[in-house]
Structures are given as C-alpha cells and as structure tokens.
Design a protein around this motif. Sequence first.
Motif, PDB file in Angstrom:
ATOM      1  N   ASP A   1       0.857  -1.179   0.000  1.00 50.20           N
ATOM      2  CA  ASP A   1       0.000   0.000   0.000  1.00 50.20           C
ATOM      3  C   ASP A   1       0.897   1.234   0.000  1.00 50.20           C
ATOM      4  O   ASP A   1       1.705   1.408   0.909  1.00 50.20           O
TER       5      ASP A   1
ATOM      6  N   TYR B   1       0.980  -5.702   3.519  1.00 56.67           N
ATOM      7  CA  TYR B   1      -0.030  -6.565   4.118  1.00 56.67           C
ATOM      8  C   TYR B   1      -0.026  -7.927   3.431  1.00 56.67           C
ATOM      9  O   TYR B   1       0.214  -8.022   2.228  1.00 56.67           O
TER      10      TYR B   1
ATOM     11  N   GLY C   1      -2.245 -11.670   3.084  1.00 55.50           N
ATOM     12  CA  GLY C   1      -3.502 -12.367   3.338  1.00 55.50           C
ATOM     13  C   GLY C   1      -3.628 -13.600   2.465  1.00 55.50           C
ATOM     14  O   GLY C   1      -2.760 -13.889   1.639  1.00 55.50           O
TER      15      GLY C   1
ATOM     16  N   TYR D   1      -4.147 -18.123   8.111  1.00 54.90           N
ATOM     17  CA  TYR D   1      -3.631 -17.009   8.903  1.00 54.90           C
ATOM     18  C   TYR D   1      -2.590 -17.521   9.891  1.00 54.90           C
ATOM     19  O   TYR D   1      -1.479 -16.985   9.982  1.00 54.90           O
TER      20      TYR D   1
ATOM     21  N   THR E   1      -3.406  -7.269  11.628  1.00 60.34           N
ATOM     22  CA  THR E   1      -3.878  -5.933  11.272  1.00 60.34           C
ATOM     23  C   THR E   1      -5.059  -5.569  12.158  1.00 60.34           C
ATOM     24  O   THR E   1      -5.718  -6.436  12.717  1.00 60.34           O
TER      25      THR E   1
ATOM     26  N   ASN F   1      -7.552  -3.902  10.806  1.00 65.64           N
ATOM     27  CA  ASN F   1      -8.525  -3.560   9.775  1.00 65.64           C
ATOM     28  C   ASN F   1      -9.709  -4.516   9.860  1.00 65.64           C
ATOM     29  O   ASN F   1      -9.591  -5.691   9.508  1.00 65.64           O
TER      30      ASN F   1
ATOM     31  N   SER G   1     -10.649  -6.566   6.838  1.00 69.12           N
ATOM     32  CA  SER G   1      -9.758  -7.668   6.471  1.00 69.12           C
ATOM     33  C   SER G   1      -9.173  -8.249   7.762  1.00 69.12           C
ATOM     34  O   SER G   1      -7.978  -8.132   8.028  1.00 69.12           O
TER      35      SER G   1
ATOM     36  N   SER H   1      -5.821 -10.580   8.107  1.00 67.81           N
ATOM     37  CA  SER H   1      -4.631 -10.215   7.351  1.00 67.81           C
ATOM     38  C   SER H   1      -3.523  -9.845   8.316  1.00 67.81           C
ATOM     39  O   SER H   1      -3.742  -9.618   9.501  1.00 67.81           O
TER      40      SER H   1
ATOM     41  N   LYS I   1       0.186  -7.609   8.966  1.00 73.39           N
ATOM     42  CA  LYS I   1       0.967  -6.442   8.560  1.00 73.39           C
ATOM     43  C   LYS I   1       2.426  -6.680   8.862  1.00 73.39           C
ATOM     44  O   LYS I   1       2.792  -7.122   9.958  1.00 73.39           O
TER      45      LYS I   1
END
Length: 129
Positions: A50, A61, A63, A99, A116, A118, A121, A124, A126
């Motif tokens: 990102d 990130y 996933g 994961y 994360t 988030n 998501s 996911s 980081k």
Amino acid sequence: MSLERATDAEVAKRQAAAASMASALTRAGFAVHVAEGVGTSIPGVEIVVDPFRADEGGGVYVGWHVGGELVEDFSAPLLAQDWTHPALTLHGAIAEAMYDALMRVLVASGFDVVPTDNDMSPLSIKLIV
C-alpha cells in the motif's frame, strides 16, 4: 480529506520487503503474488504494498484468498447472512488455518509481523518495515 502517498524511498523499501517476504513464502511452498495498492482475488497468498503514508493505512499486508469455486459457493449465503452454511464454515476454517500458518512461517523466517487492525480484512497480517 485526501490520502497522502509515502515517499518514493518508503515505497521502495516496502517493495523490497514484500519481495523478500514473497521469496520466503514461495520457498515454504506457498503460491504467492504481490499486488501494488489494491488487492486482487487470485487464490493463494497475496502481498499488498500500500503506497500511502503509514498513518493513513499504508504498509505491506499479507492475506490468503481461497479459490474461485469456494467464493462462488459462499457468496449467496454470505449475502443472505446464513452464518451456518457449510461453505461459510469451510471458508472460515481455511482463513483461520492459513492465517495461523502464514504468521508462523513469517515469524520463523525472521519477519516482524502483527495482526492488522482492519475490520474489513480481519485475518490479514501487517509487516513491520
């Protein structure tokens, strides 16, 4: 409010870290692809670089995406909020297992990774760059 891009040097640092991570995961036997900015739906491990500033969600990130057939199987039950549908149960089990596997492989490979925060998501990972 507009998002601000990270510096070119920071994005390059993230890209190098993503390439290193992709190499480690490929070595471990995962099918890996790296996406710039917006993710895709290609099955397997997805690493997203990102380009925005870290305080605006930018970073690297990781996933997992299941195959398209399973996505088709769980899409209608998901929209219907049928949380007990077997395809949703299977997807959830796969997402949690992958994961856990990705976290373990990345930590064992020497990467500094965290879950994360988030909620769009939730499973996911980081990379701390």
